[in-house]
Write a protein that holds these residues in place. Structure first.
Motif, mmCIF file in Angstrom:
data_model
loop_
_atom_site.group_PDB
_atom_site.id
_atom_site.type_symbol
_atom_site.label_atom_id
_atom_site.label_comp_id
_atom_site.label_asym_id
_atom_site.label_seq_id
_atom_site.Cartn_x
_atom_site.Cartn_y
_atom_site.Cartn_z
ATOM 1 N N GLY A 109 5.311 0.960 -2.631
ATOM 2 C CA GLY A 109 3.877 1.003 -2.905
ATOM 3 C C GLY A 109 3.481 2.272 -3.624
ATOM 4 O O GLY A 109 2.661 2.256 -4.555
ATOM 5 N N GLU A 168 -9.727 1.936 -0.082
ATOM 6 C CA GLU A 168 -8.993 0.845 -0.727
ATOM 7 C C GLU A 168 -9.720 -0.486 -0.549
ATOM 8 O O GLU A 168 -9.496 -1.435 -1.300
ATOM 9 C CB GLU A 168 -7.576 0.745 -0.161
ATOM 10 C CG GLU A 168 -6.712 1.967 -0.411
ATOM 11 C CD GLU A 168 -6.406 2.188 -1.887
ATOM 12 O OE1 GLU A 168 -6.459 1.227 -2.668
ATOM 13 O OE2 GLU A 168 -6.137 3.336 -2.264
ATOM 14 N N ASP A 178 2.027 2.258 -7.513
ATOM 15 C CA ASP A 178 0.687 2.825 -7.658
ATOM 16 C C ASP A 178 0.712 4.049 -8.567
ATOM 17 O O ASP A 178 -0.175 4.226 -9.404
ATOM 18 C CB ASP A 178 0.122 3.191 -6.285
ATOM 19 C CG ASP A 178 -1.307 3.693 -6.380
ATOM 20 O OD1 ASP A 178 -2.194 2.886 -6.706
ATOM 21 O OD2 ASP A 178 -1.535 4.899 -6.153
ATOM 22 N N SER A 208 -7.682 3.852 3.909
ATOM 23 C CA SER A 208 -7.678 2.412 3.626
ATOM 24 C C SER A 208 -9.102 1.885 3.436
ATOM 25 O O SER A 208 -9.310 0.843 2.803
ATOM 26 C CB SER A 208 -6.980 1.641 4.750
ATOM 27 O OG SER A 208 -7.723 1.698 5.943
ATOM 28 N N LYS A 234 0.835 -1.197 0.000
ATOM 29 C CA LYS A 234 0.000 0.000 0.000
ATOM 30 C C LYS A 234 0.875 1.254 0.000
ATOM 31 O O LYS A 234 2.045 1.215 0.375
ATOM 32 C CB LYS A 234 -0.891 0.018 1.250
ATOM 33 C CG LYS A 234 -1.836 -1.160 1.362
ATOM 34 C CD LYS A 234 -2.564 -1.099 2.708
ATOM 35 C CE LYS A 234 -3.413 -2.336 2.950
ATOM 36 N NZ LYS A 234 -3.992 -2.338 4.309
ATOM 37 N N ARG A 235 0.271 2.367 -0.352
ATOM 38 C CA ARG A 235 0.979 3.650 -0.318
ATOM 39 C C ARG A 235 1.373 4.017 1.109
ATOM 40 O O ARG A 235 2.351 4.736 1.319
ATOM 41 C CB ARG A 235 0.099 4.758 -0.908
ATOM 42 C CG ARG A 235 -0.221 4.585 -2.378
ATOM 43 C CD ARG A 235 -1.070 5.737 -2.880
ATOM 44 N NE ARG A 235 -0.318 6.969 -2.976
ATOM 45 C CZ ARG A 235 0.338 7.389 -4.058
ATOM 46 N NH1 ARG A 235 0.334 6.649 -5.156
ATOM 47 N NH2 ARG A 235 0.986 8.537 -4.050
#
Length: 623
Positions: free
Chosen positions: A408, A568, A412, A565, A401-402
């Motif tokens: 990430g 996400e 992305d 999140s 994830k970022r």
């Protein structure tokens, strides 16, 4: 002659080496095909690893179980932590490396990696049968079978080198380019374009008058990149600063009429943040001088790299201008600077695993995706190698994830926003950069690396020991108090207000003028407490200070990451036809159909998709 491999990696640069090592260490049978096996992970441009945001990436690669940090530690000749005057989110490790030693150490590690074979050849085609990948075809006429292929061709795809009016084929000077791959992939349906990068002259150090330059030494106490037991740097070589002037600029301008950059012979887009010297003179015409970094290429060579003097002008113009730089009056050069343009494939054509959307089990990593920099390439290679292996054994995608890693953010950005110039990582690209510090990469990522089978159990033990030390140190600082008698002289010297009663040591650390080293030196009980730890506790001390001093910022950023999140977590159907949603803009529909985001969060980051467009999608989903 060749068995059928699980994975073939094409290209022996930083992306290819990390991809091959990761997949092989996870258990896949891997063949690494390189055009030149004498230059694995070559430092083609500047002889350095790390830097702003890039240093964070190298530490993340290491925490996950990659090789780049270990090789850097074994070959570095200088270490500096950049941006120490700023907040810890900006601190970035950088190492000057021995160019030849770096490649030799990398080759040694690869040759000691199980499940990994090598072949020196040029891949000219990816073999597809019934829309299924079956292997590669090489210039020597070998059709080698594989279940997956990772392309990491760097600047070699139809590479064209420019020096003034001269141009010739090459992926690097002295090495041929790779032809046919682009053309064959385009027939399948892949889009491609051109990019450009460059490199400066290499200078004979015996001809430089270093007394006229500013010496730039490494840190007094050099750190390492790897979280493993790699060697500590005992001695260092200095870099130097030099400066151009109006005379240098005027000489360079005489070559502008023959410049491939200004005369349109270079079609590719160059990196905005690393322009050639002629580009800097043109764009910043008000500046009379530009800073140059004079960087040694290694322990045993006299070759120096003139960082900031990248050029594609005629070699005689480069040489004349060089000799007007103070300290370079008698300079001799080993080879001129040059520009190189090459093919890349816009990365919106990839999934977040770096697998292509068009062909299953075909992955792209590195400069083929429009990035620039060894570190960005290595990170992509690592992730492509991991995901190629996991797909073969039926495991879930491994995606960062970022809010988990700069890696990430990098991937992305590539697949969601695409590139319109060579992509380079900066701390400003990460919205959660205070969470993604260089000091805590092991805490953030080692468990993930261990879970997928790449980071060893010993690494987990090291992280657990570090966390235990951090907890002990923070607890002590928050529990113990210090009196005015003990600390006021230190506070006065640091330019901060005095205290008139006892305060907790942790409260003093909240002051921007105070750092923990000052307190350790001057508070006896703190000094005694720290001395009980072993020598490896230095990073734990630094991290304890950061966690206390920036607790509020870290907490707020973590809250933001947690809230985001949720977006996400809202999955989107990759095959959904956004053209049906007439309430969103035409641009948004076009980009959503092309990129096919996996989540609402990813859709929100696509350039041209507005918050109102996201609201329409959310309403359609019943949210």
């Amino acid at each position: 002659m060749f068995k059928k491999y699980d994975i073939i990696v094409v290209g022996g640069g930083h992306a290819g080496c990390e991809a091959a090592a990761a997949a092989a260490n996870l258990g896949s049978s891997v063949l690494l095909i390189s055009m030149n096996m004498n230059n694995f992970a070559g430092l083609s441009c500047n002889p350095a690893m790390g830097g702003i945001a890039k240093g964070q990436i190298v530490r993340e690669i290491d925490a996950l179980g990659g090789y780049s940090g270990i090789v850097t530690d074994k070959s570095m000749i200088q270490f500096r932590m950049l941006n120490r005057s700023k907040g810890p989110a900006m601190w970035s490790p950088r190492a000057q490396s021995d160019r030849m030693l770096f490649s030799a150490e990398y080759r040694k590690m690869l040759e000691n990696t199980n499940n990994l074979d090598f072949w020196q050849d040029t891949v000219i085609d990816v073999l597809i049968k019934n829309n299924k990948l079956i292997g590669v075809d090489t210039l020597m006429g070998h059709k080698i079978e594989a279940k997956s292929v990772i392309l990491t061709n760097g600047t070699f795809l139809n590479g064209l080198i420019h020096i003034g009016k001269k141009k010739f084929s090459g992926g690097r000077i002295g090495e041929d380019s790779s032809r046919h791959v682009t053309e064959n992939l385009s027939k399948i349906g892949f889009r491609y374009d051109r990019m450009k990068t460059g490199t400066p002259v290499r200078v004979d150090g015996r001809s430089i008058d270093f007394s006229k330059l500013e010496e730039q030494k490494g840190d007094e106490f050099p750190e390492k990149f790897s979280f493993t037991d790699t060697p500590v740097l005992k001695k260092q070589k200095s870099c130097y600063l030099a400066y151009t002037n109006n005379i240098v600029h005027d000489i360079l301008k005489t070559g502008f009429n023959d410049s491939p950059l200004f005369q349109g012979r270079i079609e590719g887009i160059g990196p905005r943040y690393c322009p050639s010297i002629e580009d800097k003179i043109e764009r910043f015409s008000d500046k009379n001088s530009h800073q140059l970094f004079v960087e040694p290429e290694g322990w045993t060579t006299n070759e120096y790299y003139l960082n900031g003097f990248s050029s594609s002008l005629a070699d005689d113009i480069q040489f004349k201008a060089l000799q007007k730089i103070p300290g370079f009056e008698n300079a001799k050069i080993f080879r001129p600077g040059y520009a190189i343009e090459y093919d890349y494939f816009p990365p919106e054509q990839l999934k977040n695993t770096l697998e292509t959307k068009l062909i299953q089990h075909l992955f792209f990593a590195g400069q083929i995706n429009g990035t620039t920099g060894y570190e960005e390439a290595a990170a992509q290679g690592l992730m492509a190698g991991i995901n190629a292996h996991r797909k073969l054994i039926g495991e879930s995608d491994f995606v960062l994830k970022r809010s988990e890693a700069y890696i990430g953010v990098l991937i992305d950005d590539l697949i969601t926003k695409g590139v319109d110039e060579p992509y380079r990582m900066f701390t400003s690209r990460a919205e959660y950069r205070i969470l993604l510090r260089q000091d805590n990469a092991d805490i953030r990522l080692t468990k993930l690396g261990n879970k997928i089978g790449l980071a060893s159990d010993q690494r987990i033990k090291n992280v657990e020991e570090k966390l235990k030390n951090i907890d002990k140190i923070i607890s002590f600082l928050q529990k113990e108090s210090v009196s005015p008698f003990e600390i006021n002289s230190v506070l006065k010297n640091c330019g901060t207000s005095l205290i008139n009663q006892k305060v907790k040591i942790a409260n003093l650390l909240l002051r921007p003028q105070i750092n923990i080293k000052d307190l350790i030196k001057n508070i006896a009980k703190l000094n005694n407490f720290i001395s009980e730890f072993n020598t490896d506790v230095i990073k734990s001390i630094e991290e304890s200070e950061i966690l206390i001093k920036y607790a509020g910022y870290i907490s707020r950023e973590q809250d933001l990451a947690n809230k985001f999140s949720k977006l996400e977590a809202i999955k989107l159907d990759e095959n959904f036809d956004y053209q049906k949603l007439k309430s969103i803009s035409f641009e948004a529909r076009e980009k959503l159909c092309r990129i096919k985001p996996k989540t609402i969060g990813q859709a929100a980051r696509i350039s041209g998709v507005s918050p109102s467009d996201i609201s329409v999608i959310a309403v359609y989903l019943g949210r």
